[in-house]
Design a protein around this motif. Structure first.
Motif, PDB file in Angstrom:
ATOM      1  N   GLU A  15      34.594  35.067  38.907  1.00 11.74           N
ATOM      2  CA  GLU A  15      36.204  34.715  39.139  1.00 11.74           C
ATOM      3  C   GLU A  15      36.912  35.961  38.711  1.00 11.74           C
ATOM      4  N   THR A  16      37.009  35.956  37.101  1.00 12.74           N
ATOM      5  CA  THR A  16      38.329  37.151  36.849  1.00 12.74           C
ATOM      6  C   THR A  16      38.162  37.786  36.739  1.00 12.74           C
ATOM      7  N   TYR A  19      38.658  38.495  40.312  1.00 15.08           N
ATOM      8  CA  TYR A  19      40.228  38.790  41.190  1.00 15.08           C
ATOM      9  C   TYR A  19      41.083  40.001  39.883  1.00 15.08           C
ATOM     10  N   TYR A  20      40.859  40.796  38.416  1.00 11.62           N
ATOM     11  CA  TYR A  20      40.834  42.099  38.536  1.00 11.62           C
ATOM     12  C   TYR A  20      40.632  42.803  38.938  1.00 11.62           C
ATOM     13  N   LYS A  22      40.690  42.692  42.871  1.00 13.81           N
ATOM     14  CA  LYS A  22      42.314  42.472  43.577  1.00 13.81           C
ATOM     15  C   LYS A  22      43.242  42.405  43.183  1.00 13.81           C
TER      16      LYS A  22
END
Length: 156
Positions: A15-16, A19-20, A22
């Motif tokens: 998920e990280t 996120y990075y 995005k």
């Protein structure tokens, strides 16, 4: 490699990683014919760079700026030095705050021993007193101590 492999290789949660992507810290990966993201060595190196910066507790905005320097190697490095200097100042301020917190907790810890009931506990008495607006042990000025005295509005 797929996102799970990238995550496992770098120790970064899936998920990280998303996120990075995005946030624009990681370039968008190619998609394979089955629609899965296909990451390469560029992603691995960049994610490792980001992870290392995060381990230094750097904010993502600063990491983004550092990545801009990585992409523009001819740029003057004064901005890089400034970023690290600012981070060092943040860390020093937190250390000072943590030392004060340690002293406060030490003072609170010293107000009780463990050989009685909770109703006789000095720590609980101090915390209840603070909740009632009184000065507690952790905010009383001790001789030669660096424990900050807080106004009643700023107490616990």
């Amino acid at each position: 490699m797929r996102i799970g492999e990238l995550g496992k290789s770098t120790g970064v949660d899936i998920e990280t990683i998303r996120y990075y992507e995005k946030a624009g810290l990681l370039p968008k990966p190619e998609r394979s014919s089955n629609g899965y993201r296909a990451y390469g060595s560029v992603h691995l190196e960049r994610l490792s760079f980001i992870r290392h910066c995060r381990a230094l507790d750097m904010p993502l905005a600063d990491i983004k700026r550092l990545l801009e320097f990585v992409e523009n190697p001819a740029a003057d490095c004064g901005g890089i030095d400034e970023l690290i200097g600012t981070q060092l100042s943040r860390v020093r301020a937190r250390l000072k705050s943590m030392r004060a917190l340690e002293q406060q907790l030490t003072a609170l810890h010293g107000s009780c021993d463990t050989n009685h009931s909770a109703s006789e506990c000095g720590i609980l008495h101090e915390l209840v007193a603070a909740a009632q607006g009184e000065t507690c042990a952790c905010h009383r000025k001790a001789p030669n101590a660096m424990i900050p005295e807080l106004s009643p509005a700023k107490r616990h």
